[in-house]
Enzyme design. Sequence first.
Site, PDB file in Angstrom:
ATOM      1  N   ASP A   6       0.868  -1.187   0.000  1.00 38.06           N
ATOM      2  CA  ASP A   6       0.000   0.000   0.000  1.00 38.06           C
ATOM      3  C   ASP A   6       0.896   1.225   0.000  1.00 38.06           C
ATOM      4  O   ASP A   6       1.478   1.582   1.023  1.00 38.06           O
ATOM      5  CB  ASP A   6      -0.917  -0.020   1.224  1.00 38.06           C
ATOM      6  N   ASN A   9       0.864   8.682  -0.234  1.00 36.70           N
ATOM      7  CA  ASN A   9       1.658   9.871  -0.526  1.00 36.70           C
ATOM      8  C   ASN A   9       2.800  10.069   0.471  1.00 36.70           C
ATOM      9  O   ASN A   9       3.847  10.615   0.124  1.00 36.70           O
ATOM     10  CB  ASN A   9       0.757  11.108  -0.517  1.00 36.70           C
ATOM     11  N   ASN A  11       3.593   7.473   3.356  1.00 40.00           N
ATOM     12  CA  ASN A  11       4.196   6.204   3.785  1.00 40.00           C
ATOM     13  C   ASN A  11       3.775   5.052   2.881  1.00 40.00           C
ATOM     14  O   ASN A  11       2.729   5.101   2.241  1.00 40.00           O
ATOM     15  CB  ASN A  11       3.791   5.872   5.226  1.00 40.00           C
ATOM     16  N   GLY A 107      -8.871   7.350  -6.975  1.00 39.02           N
ATOM     17  CA  GLY A 107      -7.628   6.896  -6.356  1.00 39.02           C
ATOM     18  C   GLY A 107      -7.704   5.429  -5.979  1.00 39.02           C
ATOM     19  O   GLY A 107      -8.711   4.978  -5.425  1.00 39.02           O
ATOM     20  N   PRO A 108      -6.658   4.650  -6.268  1.00 38.07           N
ATOM     21  CA  PRO A 108      -6.693   3.218  -5.959  1.00 38.07           C
ATOM     22  C   PRO A 108      -6.890   2.925  -4.479  1.00 38.07           C
ATOM     23  O   PRO A 108      -7.541   1.937  -4.122  1.00 38.07           O
ATOM     24  CB  PRO A 108      -5.337   2.706  -6.454  1.00 38.07           C
ATOM     25  N   ASP A 109      -6.357   3.785  -3.599  1.00 38.61           N
ATOM     26  CA  ASP A 109      -6.543   3.560  -2.166  1.00 38.61           C
ATOM     27  C   ASP A 109      -8.009   3.653  -1.783  1.00 38.61           C
ATOM     28  O   ASP A 109      -8.489   2.908  -0.914  1.00 38.61           O
ATOM     29  CB  ASP A 109      -5.716   4.553  -1.356  1.00 38.61           C
ATOM     30  N   ARG A 110      -8.754   4.523  -2.442  1.00 41.40           N
ATOM     31  CA  ARG A 110     -10.177   4.682  -2.137  1.00 41.40           C
ATOM     32  C   ARG A 110     -10.970   3.473  -2.617  1.00 41.40           C
ATOM     33  O   ARG A 110     -11.912   3.029  -1.953  1.00 41.40           O
ATOM     34  CB  ARG A 110     -10.699   5.966  -2.772  1.00 41.40           C
ATOM     35  N   THR A 132      -2.724  11.783   4.068  1.00 42.81           N
ATOM     36  CA  THR A 132      -2.235  13.087   3.645  1.00 42.81           C
ATOM     37  C   THR A 132      -3.417  14.005   3.340  1.00 42.81           C
ATOM     38  O   THR A 132      -3.413  15.191   3.661  1.00 42.81           O
ATOM     39  CB  THR A 132      -1.332  12.945   2.410  1.00 42.81           C
ATOM     40  N   THR A 184      -0.162  30.182  21.835  1.00 44.16           N
ATOM     41  CA  THR A 184      -0.242  29.956  20.394  1.00 44.16           C
ATOM     42  C   THR A 184      -0.395  28.479  20.046  1.00 44.16           C
ATOM     43  O   THR A 184      -1.201  28.108  19.188  1.00 44.16           O
ATOM     44  CB  THR A 184       1.009  30.526  19.690  1.00 44.16           C
TER      45      THR A 184
END
Length: 257
Positions: A6, A9, A11, A107-110, A132, A184
Site C-alpha cells: 500500500d 503519498n 508512507n 484513487g486506488p486507495d479509495r 495526507t 499559540t
Amino acid sequence: MLLAIDCGNTNTVFAIWDGEQFLASWRTSTEWQRTADQYYVWLSTLMKLQGIEAQITDMIISSTVPRVVFNLRVMADRYFNTRPLVVGKPDCLLPVDVRVDQGTAVGPDRLVNTVAGHDLYGGDLIMVDFGTATTFDVVDRDGAYIGGVIAPGVNLSLEALHQAAAALPHVDISKPQAVIGTNTVTCMQSGVFWGYVGLVREICARIKAEREREMRVISTGGLAPLFQQSEALFDAFEDELTIHGLTVIHQFNKDAA
C-alpha cells in the site's frame, strides 16, 4: 505467499499474507527515487531480522504515487519472478462496481478501502481515511463505490499554517484540554482538532441526509483513534483497512483466473 503493498503519498506499507493471516507488516517513507534493489535489500533484511522465511509467489500494489510503481514492478520481476497486480490497471478486477462520472479516475486507495469495508461490514458505509488528505468514501448497499469527499489532511493543515504564517510554530496534533487556547500552540491545536471534529461530523451527517438512510461510519489512518476516543465519531476503526482490501482483491482475481 502474497506481498501486499500500500503506497500512499507519505508512507508505504509492505505486508506478507499467507492466505489466513498476516505474518508481518512494515512501514517506510514513500520515495519514488528508491530503486528496486533498495526495496529488496530493505525488505529482505527486515524479514531476516524477524525470522520470516516466506517465499513470495504473488504481489499486489495500490499506489497513489504512480512513479513508485515502476520500481516495485522491477523488484517483483527481478527478485520474486512474478507479475504484480496493480489496482487501477485494466487487468486488475474489482469485486465491486465503481459508479462515478465517466472519465473520472478514482484513487486506488479509495477503491481498495471500499472493497475492504464491504467485505468487513457490508453496504451503506462512509469510509473516512485520515491520510495526507482526509477522504470520505461512500459505499452503496451493494458495495459499489459511488463517490465521496476530499478535504486537506490534518497534518497538512497544520503544516500549511506553519509555512504560511511566519509567527506560527510547527505543532503536533492532540486534543487540547480546553477549546479556548491560552497560548499559540494550544490555540492552533484547538482550531485543528475541533475543526476536524466538526468537519467529520458535518460531512457524515450531510452524506446520510443526502442518501436518506442510516450509514455506518468506518475510520482508518494514523490519526483516526485520536478522534474516535474523543468524540465517538465512528462506528468502527480499522487499522489495516487498505492492506485487508488488497488481499480481498487478490483473491477475487485469483478466483476469476
